[in-house]
Design a protein around this motif. Structure first.
Motif, mmCIF file in Angstrom:
data_model
loop_
_atom_site.group_PDB
_atom_site.id
_atom_site.type_symbol
_atom_site.label_atom_id
_atom_site.label_comp_id
_atom_site.label_asym_id
_atom_site.label_seq_id
_atom_site.Cartn_x
_atom_site.Cartn_y
_atom_site.Cartn_z
ATOM 1 N N CYS A 165 0.838 -1.203 0.000
ATOM 2 C CA CYS A 165 0.000 0.000 0.000
ATOM 3 C C CYS A 165 0.872 1.253 0.000
ATOM 4 C CB CYS A 165 -0.892 0.002 1.242
ATOM 5 S SG CYS A 165 0.069 -0.128 2.775
ATOM 6 N N ASP A 166 0.236 2.380 -0.283
ATOM 7 C CA ASP A 166 0.867 3.686 -0.066
ATOM 8 C C ASP A 166 0.710 4.059 1.401
ATOM 9 O OD1 ASP A 166 1.207 3.746 -2.804
ATOM 10 O OD2 ASP A 166 -0.483 5.109 -3.165
ATOM 11 N N GLY A 167 1.674 4.787 1.941
ATOM 12 C CA GLY A 167 1.524 5.228 3.315
ATOM 13 C C GLY A 167 2.827 5.716 3.921
ATOM 14 N N ARG A 168 2.797 5.860 5.235
ATOM 15 C CA ARG A 168 3.955 6.350 5.984
ATOM 16 C C ARG A 168 4.408 5.261 6.956
ATOM 17 N NH1 ARG A 168 4.464 8.867 10.903
ATOM 18 N NH2 ARG A 168 2.188 8.906 11.089
ATOM 19 N N VAL A 169 5.712 5.030 7.005
ATOM 20 C CA VAL A 169 6.273 4.012 7.904
ATOM 21 C C VAL A 169 6.232 4.547 9.330
ATOM 22 C CG1 VAL A 169 8.314 2.666 8.499
ATOM 23 C CG2 VAL A 169 7.767 3.115 6.088
ATOM 24 N N ILE A 170 5.532 3.832 10.218
ATOM 25 C CA ILE A 170 5.452 4.268 11.610
ATOM 26 C C ILE A 170 6.342 3.429 12.521
ATOM 27 C CG2 ILE A 170 3.134 5.238 11.362
ATOM 28 C CD1 ILE A 170 2.078 2.699 12.751
ATOM 29 N N SER A 171 6.850 2.304 12.011
ATOM 30 C CA SER A 171 7.788 1.492 12.785
ATOM 31 C C SER A 171 8.546 0.587 11.826
ATOM 32 C CB SER A 171 7.055 0.650 13.842
ATOM 33 O OG SER A 171 7.976 -0.139 14.584
ATOM 34 N N VAL A 224 6.152 5.575 1.652
ATOM 35 C CA VAL A 224 6.346 4.466 0.722
ATOM 36 C C VAL A 224 5.175 4.393 -0.245
ATOM 37 C CG1 VAL A 224 7.730 3.128 2.344
ATOM 38 C CG2 VAL A 224 5.256 2.807 2.304
ATOM 39 N N ARG A 225 5.422 3.766 -1.372
ATOM 40 C CA ARG A 225 4.409 3.549 -2.391
ATOM 41 C C ARG A 225 4.177 2.059 -2.562
ATOM 42 N NH1 ARG A 225 1.699 8.161 -2.773
ATOM 43 N NH2 ARG A 225 3.061 9.957 -3.196
ATOM 44 N N ALA A 226 2.981 1.696 -2.962
ATOM 45 C CA ALA A 226 2.672 0.284 -3.215
ATOM 46 C C ALA A 226 3.644 -0.260 -4.251
ATOM 47 C CB ALA A 226 1.232 0.137 -3.694
ATOM 48 N N GLY A 227 4.219 -1.425 -3.956
ATOM 49 C CA GLY A 227 5.174 -2.041 -4.856
ATOM 50 C C GLY A 227 6.619 -1.737 -4.528
#
Length: 219
Positions: free
Chosen positions: A110-116, A166-169
């Motif tokens: 998925c797209d998103g932000r790394v929290i850990s 991060v982006r999906a893939g």
């Protein structure tokens, strides 16, 4: 099949009520088959906000997944829809390289932000268990609607850090054997407000429920 064979013999056995026993046996067998089917298609009624990208390539086997009775994650609220994925054509033993999953690339679903993110937990010998830290080397991604967690990654392979977008893939790391695990595999689940979400039918390009004992072919 064993139950059917035994029930078929009942009418010929002495001092028995064959028809009654046969009916009871068939009813019990039917109930068992219904329970297995229902468990495989179980839904937690908490869908993802959007389908995920399957994080692995090639052929994978769902060793844990689905509803209660088929998935040992089910009693843990945040992991109740979790999947454990192992590689096929694996040679068993104590050598990590003998396991088809080991070292395979893991990409962001998925797209998103790394929290850990963690990258320094050692791999352990297959068959041995280290209960802490449970996820071992891992990457947790916050999509803004849910948190997607990937665990048991190989030490030294994680490519992102807390705070990264991060982006999906996008490559996140490689399958390892760190944390609470007995053999190299990828643990994957999504949660919202501390409750695991339903991952069945939620991967782009992969139809059908992802229950235990299913084989997945991913591009």
């Amino acid at each position: 099949m064993a139950a059917l064979a035994s029930a078929w013999r009942l009418p010929r056995l002495p001092n028995g009520h064959g028809a009654l026993h046969l009916t009871f046996g068939l009813a019990l067998l039917s109930a068992s088959l219904w329970l297995i089917a229902a468990t495989r298609r179980h839904r937690w009624r908490a869908p993802l906000s959007r389908p995920l990208r399957f994080p692995l390539e090639g052929t994978w086997y769902v060793v844990q997944g689905g509803g209660r009775l088929l998935n040992h994650h089910a009693p843990v609220p945040e992991q109740r829809g979790a999947l454990d994925l192992v590689g096929t054509r694996t040679r068993r033993g104590h050598d990590l390289a003998a396991y088809a999953a080991y070292g395979r690339p893991v990409r962001s679903p998925c797209d998103g932000r790394v929290i850990s993110a963690a990258d320094t937990v050692r791999d352990q010998r297959p068959g041995e268990i280290s209960y802490q830290p449970p996820y071992g080397n891992h990457v947790f991604v916050d999509t803004g609607r849910e948190i997607v967690k990937l665990g048991h990654l190989r030490p030294g392979s994680v490519t992102v850090a807390q705070g990264d977008t991060v982006r999906a893939g996008q490559l996140l790391g490689e399958v390892g054997n760190s944390g609470n695990t007995t053999e190299p595999h990828l643990h994957l689940h999504a949660e919202r407000d501390g409750l695991g979400l339903d991952l069945d039918l939620e991967f782009t390009g992969i139809p059908g429920p992802l229950h235990r004992d299913r084989t997945i072919h991913a591009a």
